[in-house]
Design an enzyme around this catalytic site. Structure first.
Site, PDB file in Angstrom:
ATOM      1  N   HIS A 128      -6.926   0.370  -6.943  1.00 20.37           N
ATOM      2  CA  HIS A 128      -7.246  -0.439  -5.757  1.00 20.37           C
ATOM      3  C   HIS A 128      -7.915  -1.721  -6.275  1.00 20.37           C
ATOM      4  O   HIS A 128      -9.126  -1.918  -6.117  1.00 20.37           O
ATOM      5  CB  HIS A 128      -8.166   0.352  -4.826  1.00 20.37           C
ATOM      6  CG  HIS A 128      -8.211  -0.164  -3.426  1.00 20.37           C
ATOM      7  ND1 HIS A 128      -7.465  -1.249  -2.997  1.00 20.37           N
ATOM      8  CD2 HIS A 128      -8.919   0.256  -2.333  1.00 20.37           C
ATOM      9  CE1 HIS A 128      -7.717  -1.457  -1.711  1.00 20.37           C
ATOM     10  NE2 HIS A 128      -8.586  -0.568  -1.291  1.00 20.37           N
ATOM     11  N   GLN A 137     -10.138  -4.118  -4.077  1.00 16.42           N
ATOM     12  CA  GLN A 137     -11.415  -3.498  -3.722  1.00 16.42           C
ATOM     13  C   GLN A 137     -12.423  -3.640  -4.866  1.00 16.42           C
ATOM     14  O   GLN A 137     -13.552  -4.077  -4.666  1.00 16.42           O
ATOM     15  CB  GLN A 137     -11.181  -2.008  -3.411  1.00 16.42           C
ATOM     16  CG  GLN A 137     -12.433  -1.259  -3.025  1.00 16.42           C
ATOM     17  CD  GLN A 137     -12.992  -1.726  -1.691  1.00 16.42           C
ATOM     18  OE1 GLN A 137     -12.261  -1.783  -0.710  1.00 16.42           O
ATOM     19  NE2 GLN A 137     -14.267  -2.049  -1.638  1.00 16.42           N
ATOM     20  N   ARG A 183     -14.008  -8.735   0.384  1.00 19.57           N
ATOM     21  CA  ARG A 183     -12.562  -8.506   0.278  1.00 19.57           C
ATOM     22  C   ARG A 183     -11.820  -9.779   0.710  1.00 19.57           C
ATOM     23  O   ARG A 183     -10.861 -10.212   0.075  1.00 19.57           O
ATOM     24  CB  ARG A 183     -12.116  -7.331   1.180  1.00 19.57           C
ATOM     25  CG  ARG A 183     -12.587  -5.947   0.760  1.00 19.57           C
ATOM     26  CD  ARG A 183     -11.875  -5.469  -0.481  1.00 19.57           C
ATOM     27  NE  ARG A 183     -10.423  -5.457  -0.346  1.00 19.57           N
ATOM     28  CZ  ARG A 183      -9.702  -4.451   0.144  1.00 19.57           C
ATOM     29  NH1 ARG A 183     -10.300  -3.344   0.536  1.00 19.57           N
ATOM     30  NH2 ARG A 183      -8.380  -4.526   0.211  1.00 19.57           N
ATOM     31  N   ARG A 199       0.876  -1.172   0.000  1.00 20.90           N
ATOM     32  CA  ARG A 199       0.000   0.000   0.000  1.00 20.90           C
ATOM     33  C   ARG A 199       0.907   1.213   0.000  1.00 20.90           C
ATOM     34  O   ARG A 199       1.581   1.485   1.010  1.00 20.90           O
ATOM     35  CB  ARG A 199      -0.924  -0.010   1.218  1.00 20.90           C
ATOM     36  CG  ARG A 199      -1.656   1.283   1.398  1.00 20.90           C
ATOM     37  CD  ARG A 199      -2.809   1.190   2.346  1.00 20.90           C
ATOM     38  NE  ARG A 199      -3.935   0.510   1.740  1.00 20.90           N
ATOM     39  CZ  ARG A 199      -5.186   0.579   2.181  1.00 20.90           C
ATOM     40  NH1 ARG A 199      -5.465   1.308   3.240  1.00 20.90           N
ATOM     41  NH2 ARG A 199      -6.164  -0.079   1.578  1.00 20.90           N
ATOM     42  N   CYS A 240     -16.351   1.866  -0.682  1.00 16.64           N
ATOM     43  CA  CYS A 240     -15.193   1.033  -0.347  1.00 16.64           C
ATOM     44  C   CYS A 240     -14.887   1.088   1.148  1.00 16.64           C
ATOM     45  O   CYS A 240     -14.284   0.165   1.688  1.00 16.64           O
ATOM     46  CB  CYS A 240     -13.975   1.495  -1.150  1.00 16.64           C
ATOM     47  SG  CYS A 240     -13.661   3.264  -1.014  1.00 16.64           S
ATOM     48  N   ASP A 273     -16.836   7.167  -2.699  1.00 15.27           N
ATOM     49  CA  ASP A 273     -15.551   7.014  -1.996  1.00 15.27           C
ATOM     50  C   ASP A 273     -15.277   8.359  -1.317  1.00 15.27           C
ATOM     51  O   ASP A 273     -15.866   9.386  -1.687  1.00 15.27           O
ATOM     52  CB  ASP A 273     -14.465   6.673  -3.046  1.00 15.27           C
ATOM     53  CG  ASP A 273     -13.065   6.511  -2.459  1.00 15.27           C
ATOM     54  OD1 ASP A 273     -12.931   6.387  -1.226  1.00 15.27           O
ATOM     55  OD2 ASP A 273     -12.092   6.508  -3.256  1.00 15.27           O
TER      56      ASP A 273
HETATM   57  N1   CP Z   1     -11.379  -0.132   1.574  1.00 10.53           N
HETATM   58  C1   CP Z   1     -10.138  -0.261   2.098  1.00 10.53           C
HETATM   59  O1   CP Z   1      -9.167  -0.545   1.400  1.00 10.53           O
HETATM   60  O2   CP Z   1     -10.091  -0.064   3.433  1.00 10.53           O
HETATM   61  P1   CP Z   1      -8.759   0.119   4.304  1.00 10.53           P
HETATM   62  O3   CP Z   1      -8.170   1.447   3.892  1.00 10.53           O
HETATM   63  O4   CP Z   1      -9.247   0.136   5.725  1.00 10.53           O
HETATM   64  O5   CP Z   1      -7.823  -1.006   4.013  1.00 10.53           O
HETATM   65  N1  NVA Z   2      -9.585   6.835  -2.276  1.00 11.26           N
HETATM   66  C1  NVA Z   2      -9.390   6.348  -0.932  1.00 11.26           C
HETATM   67  C2  NVA Z   2      -9.693   4.887  -0.852  1.00 11.26           C
HETATM   68  C3  NVA Z   2      -9.583   4.279   0.512  1.00 11.26           C
HETATM   69  C4  NVA Z   2      -9.845   2.800   0.510  1.00 11.26           C
HETATM   70  C5  NVA Z   2      -7.936   6.618  -0.518  1.00 11.26           C
HETATM   71  O1  NVA Z   2      -7.039   6.506  -1.366  1.00 11.26           O
HETATM   72  O2  NVA Z   2      -7.710   6.969   0.632  1.00 11.26           O
END
Ligand code: CP
Ligand code: NVA
Length: 309
Positions: free
Chosen positions: A128, A131, A291, A101, A263, A223
């Site tokens: 993502h 997701q 997920r 991440r 999400c 989102d």
């Molecule tokens: N939707 C999602 O990826 O959640 P987190 O940021 O909590 O992993």
């Molecule tokens: N667009 C958001 C998604 C979180 C799962 C972010 O990048 O923070």
């Protein structure tokens, strides 16, 4: 067959459909897949916080007999303490695979270039993928693909929307999105998706007016307006996204009983109201659950060759 999952583009239409079927099996009979990752250790290189991604992957890997090591921003300091390519070559000697991440998508592709084993994108600035796969799996559990549901995304044109557009393109699905002018999805990703759509029959439509995007839609997806790492832009983004909130008035413009998707995490009072989040057609926690299942399917394929052949 895919050997990493960094972008939805790593997957063919057929692979996505097979992952859905495998995930459904895993959901129905988790006990049949207990030891498939035995003896395998996975690294989680996370530059940002996470609840769903970290916990669902961890739970899924433990359930299949594997182990995990969490490497947060303070542990490795990718590209700061050491170059990404050196970290990749070091971890290559210890780990069976990594979930990453990162702020920059480049960090994941650079890492992949120096790491011989599977790399999974657990969210970057561009995509993502886990997701979006869970989201389409969930949507089709509620409205079968044969019924051709229309998904309307309202919000920011970044990582989550990019992956949703690409899944829709690959599956020949109908997706509409509404974003403010300055926050449209990446033009290159939309171009790629439209190219794919020519072959699959997908319909991808962009709007600035959320009412137009949701008119007749079967599901509305949103989102956060302020993504992780954008905290300094918070004031500006809240202003720029006025009129984009998923609230009762907007929901009333879609089909009756429209599904509500997100999400998560949700920022109630910003991109979605509390009453819509708590409404009976809100399926956000079903997405959350899936997920776990879809990621287990991805892992099963990556570490048990042929799982989805
Ligand atoms: N939707 C999602 O990826 O959640 P987190 O940021 O909590 O992993
Ligand atoms: N667009 C958001 C998604 C979180 C799962 C972010 O990048 O923070």
């Amino acid at each position: 067959m895919f050997d990493s999952l960094i972008s939805i583009n790593d997957l063919s239409t057929d692979e996505i459909k097979k992952l859905f079927a495998l995930a459904a099996d895993l959901k129905a009979r988790p006990q049949d897949f207990r030891n498939v990752l035995e003896g395998r250790m996975f690294g989680f290189i996370f530059e940002k916080p996470s609840t769903r991604t970290w916990v669902s992957f961890q739970a899924g890997i433990f359930a299949m007999g594997g182990g995990v090591i969490y490497l947060g921003p303070e542990d490795i300091q990718l590209g700061v303490r050491e170059e990404v390519r050196d970290v990749a070559r070091v971890l290559n000697r210890y780990l069976a695979g990594v979930v990453m991440r990162t702020f920059s998508h480049w960090t994941i592709t650079e890492f992949r270039d120096y790491f011989d084993k599977p790399v999974i994108n657990g969210l970057s600035d561009k995509e993502h993928p886990c997701q979006a796969l869970a989201d389409y799996m969930t949507l089709y559990e509620k409205i079968p693909a044969e019924k051709d549901p229309v998904l309307a995304f309202v919000g920011d044109g970044n990582n989550v929307l990019h992956s949703l557009i690409l899944v829709a393109a690959k599956l020949g699905a109908k997706i509409r999105y509404a974003t403010p002018k300055k926050y449209q999805p990446d033009a290159k990703i939309v171009r790629t998706a439209r190219e794919i759509a020519k072959k699959t029959g997908a319909v991808i439509e962009g709007f600035f007016d959320p009412a137009r995007a949701v008119a007749g839609a079967d599901a509305i997806y949103t989102d956060v307006w302020v993504s992780m790492g954008e905290e300094a832009m918070r004031k500006k983004k809240l202003k720029d996204f006025q009129g984009m909130q998923v609230n009762r008035e907007l929901v009333a413009k879609a089909r009756k009983n429209v599904l509500i998707m997100h999400c998560l995490p949700a920022h109630r009072g910003e991109e979605i109201t509390d009453s819509v989040m708590e409404s009976k057609n809100c399926i956000v926690f079903d997405e959350t659950e899936n997920r776990l299942h879809i990621q287990k399917a991805v892992l099963l394929h990556l570490f048990n060759e042929g799982a989805i052949q």
